[in-house]
Design a protein around this motif. Structure first.
Motif, PDB file in Angstrom:
ATOM      1  N   VAL A   1      18.801  25.029  27.106  1.00 57.18           N
ATOM      2  CA  VAL A   1      18.889  26.486  27.229  1.00 57.18           C
ATOM      3  C   VAL A   1      18.930  27.120  25.836  1.00 57.18           C
ATOM      4  N   LEU A   2      19.743  26.556  24.938  1.00 60.23           N
ATOM      5  CA  LEU A   2      19.829  27.073  23.574  1.00 60.23           C
ATOM      6  C   LEU A   2      18.492  26.992  22.860  1.00 60.23           C
ATOM      7  N   ARG A   3      17.789  25.901  23.064  1.00 61.38           N
ATOM      8  CA  ARG A   3      16.485  25.747  22.413  1.00 61.38           C
ATOM      9  C   ARG A   3      15.493  26.778  22.939  1.00 61.38           C
ATOM     10  N   SER A   4      15.467  27.010  24.239  1.00 59.82           N
ATOM     11  CA  SER A   4      14.521  27.987  24.782  1.00 59.82           C
ATOM     12  C   SER A   4      14.854  29.393  24.273  1.00 59.82           C
ATOM     13  N   GLN A   5      16.140  29.711  24.131  1.00 64.85           N
ATOM     14  CA  GLN A   5      16.526  31.007  23.584  1.00 64.85           C
ATOM     15  C   GLN A   5      16.099  31.124  22.119  1.00 64.85           C
ATOM     16  N   ALA A   6      16.284  30.063  21.338  1.00 64.96           N
ATOM     17  CA  ALA A   6      15.878  30.081  19.930  1.00 64.96           C
ATOM     18  C   ALA A   6      14.372  30.240  19.802  1.00 64.96           C
ATOM     19  N   GLU A   7      13.618  29.568  20.668  1.00 61.15           N
ATOM     20  CA  GLU A   7      12.160  29.697  20.632  1.00 61.15           C
ATOM     21  C   GLU A   7      11.726  31.110  20.997  1.00 61.15           C
ATOM     22  N   ALA A   8      12.345  31.701  22.006  1.00 61.14           N
ATOM     23  CA  ALA A   8      12.007  33.066  22.409  1.00 61.14           C
ATOM     24  C   ALA A   8      12.324  34.044  21.284  1.00 61.14           C
ATOM     25  N   ARG A   9      13.449  33.825  20.614  1.00 53.73           N
ATOM     26  CA  ARG A   9      13.840  34.676  19.486  1.00 53.73           C
ATOM     27  C   ARG A   9      12.858  34.536  18.326  1.00 53.73           C
ATOM     28  N   ALA A  10      12.422  33.324  18.036  1.00 54.35           N
ATOM     29  CA  ALA A  10      11.454  33.093  16.961  1.00 54.35           C
ATOM     30  C   ALA A  10      10.109  33.745  17.288  1.00 54.35           C
TER      31      ALA A  10
END
Length: 170
Positions: A25-34
């Motif tokens: 979940v954290l990785r998908s949020q970081a990717e969306a933010r990037a």
């Protein structure tokens, strides 16, 4: 074993399940933010007229102040304006010190520089996207946390199965 053992086993299972899913979940949020930051870097500069500004109370615990700003985007070379709202690519909360300074600058009716998406001029921001990229979550860390989560969940489920079998024998 004590009567609380099933409770502990359930708690271990829940913690394991959280550790199993949380890194992804954290990785998908970081990717969306990037991705959002990369898109914001393609925004063009314009002038905006501030219409309505609502400042929240500074939150000493988080160090943030919530702000809501409505404004009109004056796109260079185009007649008319586009109504937009927002503040920065990071959201509607700013550091308390930044909010205190911006309260003196951002007044209704004032024209200020802003940045807009040429494909969708209603998507505009008053604060330009910063140059740094949000931190990514490494694959090794994700797999490590997921492995620990899997071990916890397996141990908890195994303990519950043993308790259930033991209760059925008696």
């Amino acid at each position: 074993m004590s009567r609380s053992s099933p409770g502990i086993a359930i708690m271990i299972t829940v913690i394991g399940s959280i550790l199993l899913v949380l890194p992804w979940v954290l990785r998908s949020q970081a990717e969306a933010r990037a991705e959002r930051l990369a898109r914001m870097r393609t925004f063009s500069e314009a002038t905006c007229t501030l219409e309505d500004i609502v400042w929240g109370d500074p939150n000493p615990k988080s160090g943030k102040t919530r702000v809501s700003v409505d404004y009109r985007v004056h796109v260079p070379g185009q007649a008319g304006t586009f109504v937009a709202s927002g503040f920065s690519w990071e959201g509607m909360e700013v550091d308390n010190a930044v909010a205190a300074a911006k309260k003196l600058e951002l007044l209704p009716g004032k024209r200020v520089p802003c940045w807009y998406d040429p494909a969708e001029p209603t998507d505009a921001l008053l604060v330009q996207a910063r140059a740094e990229r949000p931190p990514s979550v490494s694959l090794g860390l994700m797999l490590g946390l997921s492995a620990v989560g899997l071990l916890f969940a397996g141990a908890g489920i195994g303990t519950l199965r043993t308790k259930k079998r033991g209760a059925g024998d008696g």
